[in-house]
Design a protein around this motif. Structure first.
Motif, PDB file in Angstrom:
ATOM      1  N   VAL A 154      89.764   0.661  28.654  1.00  0.00           N
ATOM      2  CA  VAL A 154      90.030  -0.772  28.484  1.00  0.00           C
ATOM      3  C   VAL A 154      90.505  -1.349  29.811  1.00  0.00           C
ATOM      4  N   ALA A 155      89.793  -2.380  30.302  1.00  0.00           N
ATOM      5  CA  ALA A 155      90.155  -2.994  31.584  1.00  0.00           C
ATOM      6  C   ALA A 155      91.198  -4.079  31.366  1.00  0.00           C
ATOM      7  N   LEU A 156      92.215  -4.115  32.211  1.00  0.00           N
ATOM      8  CA  LEU A 156      93.187  -5.215  32.225  1.00  0.00           C
ATOM      9  C   LEU A 156      92.974  -5.917  33.562  1.00  0.00           C
ATOM     10  N   ALA A 157      92.235  -7.036  33.521  1.00  0.00           N
ATOM     11  CA  ALA A 157      91.754  -7.664  34.744  1.00  0.00           C
ATOM     12  C   ALA A 157      92.685  -8.776  35.200  1.00  0.00           C
ATOM     13  N   TYR A 158      92.951  -8.815  36.525  1.00  0.00           N
ATOM     14  CA  TYR A 158      93.802  -9.888  37.042  1.00  0.00           C
ATOM     15  C   TYR A 158      93.335 -10.302  38.424  1.00  0.00           C
ATOM     16  N   GLY A 159      93.697 -11.523  38.824  1.00  0.00           N
ATOM     17  CA  GLY A 159      93.355 -12.014  40.155  1.00  0.00           C
ATOM     18  C   GLY A 159      92.193 -12.997  40.115  1.00  0.00           C
ATOM     19  N   PRO A 160      91.942 -13.666  41.255  1.00  0.00           N
ATOM     20  CA  PRO A 160      90.929 -14.722  41.297  1.00  0.00           C
ATOM     21  C   PRO A 160      89.538 -14.219  40.909  1.00  0.00           C
ATOM     22  N   GLY A 161      88.964 -14.809  39.857  1.00  0.00           N
ATOM     23  CA  GLY A 161      87.628 -14.425  39.420  1.00  0.00           C
ATOM     24  C   GLY A 161      87.630 -13.425  38.278  1.00  0.00           C
ATOM     25  N   ALA A 162      88.815 -13.023  37.809  1.00  0.00           N
ATOM     26  CA  ALA A 162      88.883 -12.005  36.753  1.00  0.00           C
ATOM     27  C   ALA A 162      88.239 -12.498  35.458  1.00  0.00           C
ATOM     28  N   ALA A 163      88.410 -13.787  35.133  1.00  0.00           N
ATOM     29  CA  ALA A 163      87.892 -14.295  33.855  1.00  0.00           C
ATOM     30  C   ALA A 163      86.374 -14.173  33.809  1.00  0.00           C
ATOM     31  N   ALA A 164      85.719 -14.603  34.913  1.00  0.00           N
ATOM     32  CA  ALA A 164      84.257 -14.569  34.923  1.00  0.00           C
ATOM     33  C   ALA A 164      83.733 -13.147  35.091  1.00  0.00           C
ATOM     34  N   GLY A 165      84.491 -12.294  35.784  1.00  0.00           N
ATOM     35  CA  GLY A 165      83.977 -10.966  36.117  1.00  0.00           C
ATOM     36  C   GLY A 165      84.318  -9.880  35.121  1.00  0.00           C
ATOM     37  N   ALA A 166      85.243 -10.159  34.184  1.00  0.00           N
ATOM     38  CA  ALA A 166      85.764  -9.092  33.312  1.00  0.00           C
ATOM     39  C   ALA A 166      84.659  -8.413  32.504  1.00  0.00           C
ATOM     40  N   ALA A 225      94.034 -16.718  38.542  1.00  0.00           N
ATOM     41  CA  ALA A 225      94.355 -17.571  39.684  1.00  0.00           C
ATOM     42  C   ALA A 225      94.808 -16.742  40.870  1.00  0.00           C
ATOM     43  N   LYS A 226      94.815 -17.351  42.053  1.00  0.00           N
ATOM     44  CA  LYS A 226      95.445 -16.708  43.214  1.00  0.00           C
ATOM     45  C   LYS A 226      96.943 -16.883  43.053  1.00  0.00           C
ATOM     46  N   ASP A 241      88.639 -12.809  45.231  1.00  0.00           N
ATOM     47  CA  ASP A 241      87.498 -13.705  45.485  1.00  0.00           C
ATOM     48  C   ASP A 241      86.329 -13.468  44.535  1.00  0.00           C
ATOM     49  N   GLY A 242      86.632 -13.312  43.277  1.00  0.00           N
ATOM     50  CA  GLY A 242      85.566 -13.254  42.286  1.00  0.00           C
ATOM     51  C   GLY A 242      84.960 -11.882  42.030  1.00  0.00           C
ATOM     52  N   ALA A 243      85.359 -10.871  42.783  1.00  0.00           N
ATOM     53  CA  ALA A 243      84.766  -9.545  42.590  1.00  0.00           C
ATOM     54  C   ALA A 243      85.857  -8.500  42.351  1.00  0.00           C
ATOM     55  N   PRO A 244      85.539  -7.492  41.530  1.00  0.00           N
ATOM     56  CA  PRO A 244      86.521  -6.419  41.355  1.00  0.00           C
ATOM     57  C   PRO A 244      86.657  -5.624  42.656  1.00  0.00           C
ATOM     58  N   THR A 245      87.849  -5.150  42.966  1.00  0.00           N
ATOM     59  CA  THR A 245      88.032  -4.320  44.153  1.00  0.00           C
ATOM     60  C   THR A 245      87.395  -2.956  43.892  1.00  0.00           C
ATOM     61  N   ALA A 255     100.757 -10.866  42.202  1.00  0.00           N
ATOM     62  CA  ALA A 255     100.344 -10.001  41.091  1.00  0.00           C
ATOM     63  C   ALA A 255     101.381 -10.034  39.966  1.00  0.00           C
ATOM     64  N   ILE A 256     102.650 -10.085  40.341  1.00  0.00           N
ATOM     65  CA  ILE A 256     103.719  -9.997  39.347  1.00  0.00           C
ATOM     66  C   ILE A 256     103.642 -11.148  38.339  1.00  0.00           C
ATOM     67  N   ALA A 257     102.988 -12.247  38.722  1.00  0.00           N
ATOM     68  CA  ALA A 257     102.861 -13.377  37.800  1.00  0.00           C
ATOM     69  C   ALA A 257     102.035 -13.015  36.572  1.00  0.00           C
ATOM     70  N   ALA A 258     101.264 -11.924  36.650  1.00  0.00           N
ATOM     71  CA  ALA A 258     100.456 -11.493  35.503  1.00  0.00           C
ATOM     72  C   ALA A 258     101.238 -10.553  34.573  1.00  0.00           C
ATOM     73  N   ALA A 259     102.525 -10.319  34.881  1.00  0.00           N
ATOM     74  CA  ALA A 259     103.280  -9.297  34.136  1.00  0.00           C
ATOM     75  C   ALA A 259     103.476  -9.653  32.662  1.00  0.00           C
TER      76      ALA A 259
END
Ligand SMILES: Cc1cc2nc3c(=O)[nH]c(=O)nc-3n(C[C@H](O)[C@H](O)[C@H](O)COP(=O)(O)OP(=O)(O)OC[C@H]3O[C@@H](n4cnc5c(N)ncnc54)[C@H](O)[C@@H]3O)c2cc1C
Ligand SMILES: Nc1ncnc2c1ncn2[C@@H]1O[C@H](COP(=O)(O)O)[C@@H](O)[C@H]1O
Lengths: 327, 260
Positions: free
Chosen positions: A39-51, A68-69, A13-17, A72-76
């Protein structure tokens, strides 16, 4: 190969865990030892804006794997694309289902050495050394990649292993990787999402946990535990017996098939201390058990063991703490 | 519809663990069982077979000769046949090597679903299912609280922080399930007798066409040190006091450690 330390940063939801920020702190510490960048490898909803914001937590660069929601494996494919080329020395992944899925994808697609979940990790003369407790905690081993192994070393990290840095500033430079062709691995899709629980406090993030088991007897029996957790600023957890009975959601189960937690204080009430529960909480800094059976197994490894009825003691303890806090 | 269920033989969870002088687990000394979490994968496959949506259940294990016992026990619960991959070169195999070998065997067995448990009991990383899926280039449906089949696809229910998702992917694929799929059945006497006649094959690495060097000495990791865990300070006990006194003593204990 570079001396950089990469870490998987999950966004919800737009924020890093909190886990992402813990790994950032770990990556910064290791990068200091290896002479590279975090180096951060960011994934999940809101990663683009929050990276870019992960720069405030020490990331020099951030790569956006997905936004996107989706499972997780879709980011592999993006992950493997990001790791190829100038591969980092290590990849830190949270020891959660999502973190493990992506870590496993990297291990399988790139033939990488895997470690953990670790109790600690360090870089010694360019080697990534991980310390882990195996076989239900009966032995502690230190491991490292073989000389022939490719990089990065993939390291699973339990929650609360590193403490997020506070009050940093700075922005990470953000880029998008070229996804690698890794076949059909990324095909799973979410077709339905169901919200069944009021967003319960995230157990893995709690520094105080009050856990209840079969001895709590009912859904209502958890109420005194909630009150105790509340005065201590903590969260409520449970054994599988309590979750199986439907008194509390599975999301709050601690143990081998639930969450592995590492709070400063764990209080277990009406929990016998079965090995499958113990492996989920034995790394808590302090363990207090309340059980009316003087021979309960939890009494063998708790720091403080109170023999007595939880329904009599817990409300009194809540009262006592409230009184001392008020004073 | 063919399922291959991957099962590992492990030392019993509650067994007293003993170590050899170089701190390696004395596996001969500990009672061995099917990895308890793999019993749920077996149960899930057999429930689908009972319902008629799976026609064939094969068990696959990589391990020492003695791991054939775990396969026989699985066959006693149900299912059709089993394959054991055993080879002296596999001693000390790490997660990567395990995945490599299982992936090669699964390529040959070509199931619609390769089903695994959510983790090995001897504290491994739950990485084998995902690594196998990546090696085979197949979709991964992991941590299913339930797995079902429909229209050339499989779907799982997977818990999230606040509920659950339904995740689906087309067959063939690799999946793992949790202990929420339902309690594993016990083997009946009839099942135990029937298991003795079910086919159990043994394959070596050569049978799989995997050369020793492709497996990097069965590991990309090495143990540089092993030691017993730190001894915990002895437990302090509070007993035979009133609830008020117990509460006050606990509060003192917490305060002394700056926990309140
Ligand atoms: C494959 C597998 C995975 C598992 N994974 C997990 C897991 O992730 N997490 C987990 O927790 N378990 C797990 N289990 C289950 C585990 O083996 C135990 O059955 C479970 O932890 C027991 O829960 P409990 O301690 O609440 O219940 P019990 O063992 O029944 O203990 C209840 C305790 O409450 C005490 N009590 C009762 N009334 C009172 C009272 N009024 N005041 C004080 N004390 C009281 C009793 O003395 C007793 O010690 C798993 C099991 C298997 C086989
Ligand atoms: N040696 C093995 N033989 C067969 N299956 C295995 C083996 N090791 C791991 N698995 C499977 O992979 C799952 C996850 O194991 P792990 O990644 O080791 O935690 C297990 O539940 C098994 O289904």
């Amino acid at each position: 190969m570079s001396n950089d330390i990469a870490f998987l940063a999950e966004f919800i939801d737009g924020a890093p865990t909190r886990g992402a920020l813990e790994l950032a702190a770990g990556a910064v510490a290791l990068a200091g030892q290896s002479g590279g960048d975090a180096v951060a490898l960011a994934y999940g909803p809101g990663a683009a804006a929050g990276a870019a914001g992960l720069g405030a937590h020490g990331a020099a660069r951030a790569v956006v794997l997905s936004d996107a929601k989706a499972p997780a494996i879709a980011a592999a494919a993006a992950l493997v694309g990001a790791l190829r080329g100038d591969a980092p020395l290590a990849l830190l992944a949270a020891a959660t289902p999502n973190g493990r899925d992506l870590a496993a994808a990297a291990v399988g697609a790139m033939n990488l050495p895997a470690f953990g979940p670790v109790r600690s990790v360090r870089v010694v003369e360019g080697r990534v050394q991980s310390e882990q407790a195996t076989l239900q905690g009966s032995v502690v081993t230190t491991s490292e990649p073989t000389d022939a192994a490719a990089t990065p070393a993939v390291v699973l990290v339990l929650p609360n292993t590193f403490t997020p840095a506070e009050g940093g500033s700075g922005t990470a430079s953000v880029s998008q990787p070229q996804p690698a062709d890794i076949g059909r691995l990324v095909e799973p899709t979410i077709v339905e999402s169901h919200e069944t629980e009021a967003a319960a406090a995230n157990l893995e993030e709690a520094t105080v946990i009050v856990a209840g088991g079969r001895g709590v007897q009912s859904e209502a029996g958890f109420e005194p535990l909630r009150e105790l957790a509340a005065v201590m600023g903590g969260a409520v957890g449970a054994s599988r017996a309590a979750a199986d009975a439907g008194w509390i959601p599975y999301q709050l189960q601690i143990g081998q098939t639930g969450k592995v937690v590492k709070p400063a204080l764990y209080i277990g009430a009406g929990i016998s201390g079965a090995i499958q529960h113990r492996v989920g909480m034995q790394t808590a800094e302090h363990v207090v058990a309340i059980n009316r059976d003087p021979d309960a197994p939890i009494g063998e490894f708790a720091d403080l063991f109170v023999v007595g009825d939880l329904f009599a003691i817990i409300p009194k303890l809540t009262e006592e703490i409230r009184r001392r806090k008020g004073a | 519809m063919k399922f291959v269920v991957c099962i590992k033989q492990v030392p019993a969870t509650t067994a007293e663990k003993r170590y050899t002088s170089d701190l390696r687990l004395d596996r001969a000394a500990a009672e061995s069982v099917i990895n308890p979490l793999d019993e749920y994968a077996i149960e899930q496959a057999l429930r689908l077979a009972d319902a008629g949506s799976v026609d064939e259940v094969v068990y696959l294990s990589m391990g020492p000769d003695a791991a054939s016992e775990a396969l026989r026990r699985a066959l006693a619960m149900g299912g059709d046949s089993a394959v054991l991959i055993t080879d002296p070169a596999l001693e000390g195999a790490d997660e990567w090597a395990t995945a490599r070998v299982l992936a090669a065997a699964l390529d040959r067995l070509a199931p619609d679903v390769a089903l695994m448990g959510m983790a090995s009991d001897d504290a491994r990383g739950s990485l084998v299912p995902g690594a196998v899926a990546a090696m085979r280039g197949l979709p991964l449906l992991s941590y299913g609280a339930e797995l079902s089949l429909a229209d050339g696809a499989a779907r799982i229910r997977r818990l999230t922080a606040t509920g659950y998702d339904i995740v689906t992917a087309p067959l063939p694929l690799v999946a793992s399930v949790t202990d929420q799929v339902g309690e594993p059945r016990y083997a009946s006497l009839k099942g135990i007798m029937a298991a003795k006649r079910k086919p159990l094959e043994t394959w070596s690495l050569a049978d799989l066409g995997l050369q020793g060097e492709q497996l990097q000495g069965a590991a990309l990791t090495r143990v540089v040190e092993a030691r017993p865990p730190e001894a915990k300070p002895p437990t302090q006990r509070i007993e035979n006091v009133s609830a008020e006194d117990a509460a006050a003593q606990v509060a003192d204990w917490l305060a002394a450690r700056k926990l309140i």
